[in-house]
Design an enzyme around this catalytic site. Structure first.
Site, mmCIF file in Angstrom:
data_model
loop_
_atom_site.group_PDB
_atom_site.id
_atom_site.type_symbol
_atom_site.label_atom_id
_atom_site.label_comp_id
_atom_site.label_asym_id
_atom_site.label_seq_id
_atom_site.Cartn_x
_atom_site.Cartn_y
_atom_site.Cartn_z
ATOM 1 N N HIS A 1 -3.422 8.305 -7.672
ATOM 2 C CA HIS A 1 -4.087 8.785 -8.878
ATOM 3 C C HIS A 1 -5.609 8.841 -8.702
ATOM 4 O O HIS A 1 -6.200 8.039 -7.977
ATOM 5 C CB HIS A 1 -3.781 7.858 -10.059
ATOM 6 C CG HIS A 1 -2.441 8.106 -10.694
ATOM 7 N ND1 HIS A 1 -2.060 9.331 -11.189
ATOM 8 C CD2 HIS A 1 -1.395 7.261 -10.910
ATOM 9 C CE1 HIS A 1 -0.844 9.239 -11.698
ATOM 10 N NE2 HIS A 1 -0.411 7.995 -11.535
ATOM 11 N N CYS B 1 -6.119 13.695 -8.381
ATOM 12 C CA CYS B 1 -6.762 14.517 -9.401
ATOM 13 C C CYS B 1 -8.269 14.276 -9.422
ATOM 14 O O CYS B 1 -8.741 13.194 -9.084
ATOM 15 C CB CYS B 1 -6.172 14.201 -10.765
ATOM 16 S SG CYS B 1 -4.459 14.727 -10.927
#
Length: 312
Positions: free
Chosen positions: A90, A142
């Site tokens: 992440h 991301c």
């Protein structure tokens, strides 16, 4: 590179098992990359450190452990060495306090303990590189565009973009992002403090292991040292998400879309010797053809844009 001595890598895969943030392909990504580094790029197995949050992992990818591994790699490097960091997991964005920041956010990766590693930490590592050492970072997360603070954009938001069609694979797509406020809420539950200042939570929980972004004495003092040897291949732009692909049914293998695209690009290159720019352009085209709306980016000096990927 003349006088090349050793090739060293740190590979980090975070799946966040049994949490609301669980991903499925990140550990697969770094294990596949380890095999590629050894078989294709001449890395010695003993010079590759792998950190994952698998149940049987010997070293968890906490913020402190990741930074320790990276610092060791940089501190022990000598002229001619090739350094590589692959992160699959992440990412997040931190509201920026800098006036005129293009996205009004700073970029960070999210280790398994939420001790964020930010763009400023990667800038510090690049600034510490000995002369003649290259350091390639591939971040399949991301908001990873711009993950080396102040690094020059070669392929990024200003590049021509085309929207892809919706992905038609038999995989479930999960964005590899944890929103800022979700991280703040998690940290608040640990510190029991009500403040909205993430830095205060980070310093209380992690002390000197917290990111430079939250250490007031260091904040804002790191500048780019002209053309440097930092090379960032990001899975998407700073304002985009990267995809984690998990088979909807059957025996398919979960993977990160960008990690998989780079693997395919490298595998299909029979000649050997794609430049950093060519790897990103081909990965971007591959993801577009597959229907993904994420646009890999490249940040580095002009010279390194044309340098061979991992200097093979």
């Amino acid at each position: 590179m003349e006088g090349q001595k050793k090739r060293v890598a740190v590979l980090v895969g975070c799946n966040y098992p049994n949490t609301s943030n669980e991903l499925h392909g990140c550990i697969n990504d770094v294990l596949a990359m380890k095999e590629t580094l050894v078989k294709r790029f001449g890395f010695e197995d003993s010079n590759i450190e792998v950190l994952t949050d698998a149940p049987d992992s010997c070293k968890m990818p906490t913020g402190a452990n990741i930074k320790q591994a990276l610092a060791k790699m940089v501190d022990e490097a000598e002229a001619g060495d090739v350094l590589y960091f692959h992160y699959s997991g992440h990412g997040t964005r931190i509201p920026s306090k800098k006036h005129g920041h293009p996205f009004r956010h700073e970029e960070a990766i999210v280790p398994c303990d939420f001790n964020l590693i930010t763009d400023l930490d990667f800038r510090q590592l690049v600034n510490k590189l000995p002369k003649g050492v290259s350091f390639t970072i591939l971040s399949d997360s991301c908001h990873s565009g711009g993950l080396i603070d102040k690094e020059k954009e070669q392929i990024g938001p200003s590049s021509s973009l085309q929207k892809g069609a919706t992905s038609k694979t038999s995989y479930t797509l999960t964005p590899k992002t944890i929103p800022y406020h979700s991280i703040l809420q998690h940290l608040s539950s640990l510190t029991k403090a009500t403040t909205e200042d993430m830095g205060m939570h980070m310093l209380e929980l992690f002390g000197s292991d917290a990111s430079l972004r939250f250490q007031t004495a260091s904040h804002g003092q790191l500048e780019a040292l002209g053309p440097d040897e930092g090379i960032l291949l990001s899975g998407c732009q700073a304002d985009e998400t990267s995809a984690d692909m998990n088979p909807s049914a059957g025996g398919g293998k979960a993977y990160g879309a960008f990690s998989n695209a780079v693997e395919m690009v490298v595998r299909e290159d029979k000649e050997g010797g794609l430049s950093n720019k060519e790897v990103v352009v081909r990965a971007r085209k591959l993801l577009q053809d597959q229907g993904f709306e994420q646009h890999p980016c490249l940040y580095c000096s002009d010279q390194n844009a044309d340098a061979i990927f991992l200097l093979t």
